[in-house]
Design a protein around this motif. Structure first.
Motif, PDB file in Angstrom:
ATOM      1  N   TYR A 228      11.119  -3.999 -10.365  1.00 21.12           N
ATOM      2  CA  TYR A 228      10.128  -4.620  -9.489  1.00 21.12           C
ATOM      3  C   TYR A 228       9.244  -3.563  -8.832  1.00 21.12           C
ATOM      4  O   TYR A 228       8.025  -3.755  -8.713  1.00 21.12           O
ATOM      5  CB  TYR A 228      10.820  -5.495  -8.438  1.00 21.12           C
ATOM      6  N   ARG A 229       9.831  -2.459  -8.411  1.00 19.41           N
ATOM      7  CA  ARG A 229       9.025  -1.383  -7.822  1.00 19.41           C
ATOM      8  C   ARG A 229       8.044  -0.823  -8.851  1.00 19.41           C
ATOM      9  O   ARG A 229       6.892  -0.516  -8.532  1.00 19.41           O
ATOM     10  CB  ARG A 229       9.912  -0.260  -7.272  1.00 19.41           C
ATOM     11  N   TYR A 230       8.506  -0.679 -10.087  1.00 17.37           N
ATOM     12  CA  TYR A 230       7.663  -0.148 -11.154  1.00 17.37           C
ATOM     13  C   TYR A 230       6.447  -1.047 -11.386  1.00 17.37           C
ATOM     14  O   TYR A 230       5.309  -0.580 -11.483  1.00 17.37           O
ATOM     15  CB  TYR A 230       8.494  -0.039 -12.439  1.00 17.37           C
ATOM     16  N   GLY A 231       6.680  -2.347 -11.442  1.00 15.10           N
ATOM     17  CA  GLY A 231       5.592  -3.288 -11.697  1.00 15.10           C
ATOM     18  C   GLY A 231       4.627  -3.400 -10.535  1.00 15.10           C
ATOM     19  O   GLY A 231       3.413  -3.528 -10.735  1.00 15.10           O
TER      20      GLY A 231
ATOM     21  N   VAL B  36       6.989   3.755  -1.938  1.00 14.30           N
ATOM     22  CA  VAL B  36       7.177   3.650  -3.381  1.00 14.30           C
ATOM     23  C   VAL B  36       6.055   4.384  -4.109  1.00 14.30           C
ATOM     24  O   VAL B  36       6.283   5.103  -5.087  1.00 14.30           O
ATOM     25  CB  VAL B  36       7.238   2.172  -3.831  1.00 14.30           C
ATOM     26  N   LEU B  37       4.835   4.230  -3.627  1.00 13.80           N
ATOM     27  CA  LEU B  37       3.691   4.898  -4.251  1.00 13.80           C
ATOM     28  C   LEU B  37       3.878   6.408  -4.220  1.00 13.80           C
ATOM     29  O   LEU B  37       3.649   7.099  -5.228  1.00 13.80           O
ATOM     30  CB  LEU B  37       2.409   4.494  -3.530  1.00 13.80           C
TER      31      LEU B  37
ATOM     32  N   VAL C  59       4.779 -10.105  -2.619  1.00 15.04           N
ATOM     33  CA  VAL C  59       5.997 -10.847  -2.983  1.00 15.04           C
ATOM     34  C   VAL C  59       6.928  -9.955  -3.801  1.00 15.04           C
ATOM     35  O   VAL C  59       8.146  -9.939  -3.574  1.00 15.04           O
ATOM     36  CB  VAL C  59       5.648 -12.140  -3.738  1.00 15.04           C
ATOM     37  N   THR C  60       6.386  -9.194  -4.748  1.00 15.89           N
ATOM     38  CA  THR C  60       7.240  -8.314  -5.541  1.00 15.89           C
ATOM     39  C   THR C  60       7.873  -7.244  -4.674  1.00 15.89           C
ATOM     40  O   THR C  60       9.046  -6.880  -4.858  1.00 15.89           O
ATOM     41  CB  THR C  60       6.439  -7.660  -6.692  1.00 15.89           C
ATOM     42  N   ALA C  61       7.138  -6.721  -3.693  1.00 20.81           N
ATOM     43  CA  ALA C  61       7.699  -5.728  -2.774  1.00 20.81           C
ATOM     44  C   ALA C  61       8.824  -6.327  -1.937  1.00 20.81           C
ATOM     45  O   ALA C  61       9.853  -5.674  -1.706  1.00 20.81           O
ATOM     46  CB  ALA C  61       6.606  -5.166  -1.868  1.00 20.81           C
TER      47      ALA C  61
END
Length: 389
Positions: free
Chosen positions: A126-129, A331-332, A109-111
């Motif tokens: 959001y990407r950080y979390g 993102v990773l 969901v965050t992604a």
């Protein structure tokens, strides 16, 4: 682009007709193995949304007298909505399996939110979390394998990778470095406000679940792992909650939250594959439109303003309940070494000393997240399967 046309015109189900029985609230749960994993994702998310609605309304009731009665009436309905939703998770889920599902919610969901968020700074947050929740999934998966001998992919159903993210041992920051710059309430898009309310609600629920279930384990490493990650989830609630403009009035925050609930239920109803669960999302969508209508009427009376000032404008597509694997991998690869310094994101080498010192003290007697996952690499089956082969 999908628009929630008529969000301010559709009055929904009147509050007096929003009724329940104990039998339907504690109804038939989903099947752990036969239902699609994203049905469970939606269930967990919407329980978090409803419990956060209760939390917000209790907070408002404590600071104002004139809304106590209508808020109490709506809260009672939302208590029963939360019960009916949360009771869809059945007894065939162990607490650790439910934990795996919670992390899948946080990642997917965050992604999805990160990709549709128009504000670059908020999207970065959001990407950080999500990279931290991604690592939590890996650590809990190792614990599930070691403690229960179960394959976490029975829950994830192949939608979400099980590999390390930003290491959990490096998540613990000085509180000064968990605060974020907030959106400006008179400039931010409605979807930015909705995203903030949605992800904050989801993370708050995860924190509370870990905080409550962690002490119930007998295994000392499991107890420590839950304590460790529950602390990170509190950091996440701090982080996401600070994205909201503190200058919003309590009425503005109530309106945004009700709009978020409408948006979230509409997203669930649009994509649900289980007809019985889809009917619940559609029913509760109408209930939330009823709650939003009540909030709008009180907003007009108290602030003498048009709710359209807060809720006007188009919304982008619904929350996309699907595997975000490719995005998460990108993102990773690009951002795993980001750290926070104050409200800004910096390279790992620039992480401030107060976070390093804070983390060193917490980790000084051992790090459960590292111990439980030492040598762990997910493969189909369990460790026993791999040793046998």
């Amino acid at each position: 682009m999908t628009r929630l046309d008529g969000i301010l015109d559709n009055k929904g189900t009147p509050l007096e007709k929003q009724q329940f029985t104990w039998k339907e609230m504690a109804g038939k749960p989903i099947s752990k193995l036969d239902d699609d994993a994203f049905t469970r994702v939606r269930i967990i998310l919407m329980n978090g949304v409803e419990t956060d609605a209760l939390r917000l309304k209790h907070g408002i009731s404590r600071i104002t007298g004139q809304l106590r009665q209508p808020l109490a009436e709506i809260r009672r309905v939302e208590q029963h909505q939360a019960t009916m939703v949360n009771w869809l998770i059945g007894a065939d889920h162990s607490p650790l399996e439910t934990t795996i599902a919670y992390e899948q919610v946080a990642i997917e969901v965050t992604a999805a939110v990160a990709q549709s968020e128009p504000d670059p700074y908020q999207a970065q947050t959001y990407r950080y979390g999500l990279l931290e929740d991604f690592d939590h999934l890996y650590r809990y998966s190792a614990m599930l394998d070691r403690l229960e001998g179960k394959d976490p992919n029975n829950i994830l159903q192949g939608y979400t990778d099980i590999v390390p993210g930003r290491p959990t041992s490096e998540h613990h920051r000085h509180p000064d470095n968990d605060l974020r710059d907030s959106y400006a309430k008179d400039e931010a898009a409605l979807i930015t406000k909705i995203h903030c309310a949605l992800i904050t609600a989801a993370e708050f629920q995860t924190h509370d679940y870990y905080q409550n279930v962690g002490p119930l384990f007998a295994d000392p490493l499991a107890r420590q792992l839950y304590a460790e990650i529950a602390s990170v989830e509190e950091q996440h609630v701090t982080q996401y909650g600070s994205l909201a403009d503190p200058m919003e009035s309590f009425m503005e925050k109530w309106l945004v939250h009700e709009a978020m609930e409408v948006y979230a239920y509409a997203s669930c109803a649009e994509q649900e594959t289980n007809p019985r669960i889809k009917a619940i999302w559609e029913r509760f969508l109408d209930y939330e439109l009823g709650h939003l209508n009540i909030a709008c009427e009180h907003f007009k009376q108290i602030e003498r303003r048009d709710p359209a000032e807060i809720l006007g404008g188009p919304l982008p597509q619904m929350v996309q309940f699907k595997s975000q694997r490719d995005f998460v991998r990108k993102v990773l690869a690009a951002e795993v070494n980001l750290r926070s310094s104050g409200t800004q994101y910096v390279d790992k080498a620039q992480e401030p000393q107060n976070s390093l010192a804070y983390r060193t003290q917490l980790n000084s007697q051992g790090i459960a997240a590292d111990i439980v996952s030492a040598g762990y690499q997910w493969a189909p089956g369990t460790e026993l399967m791999r040793k046998a082969s």
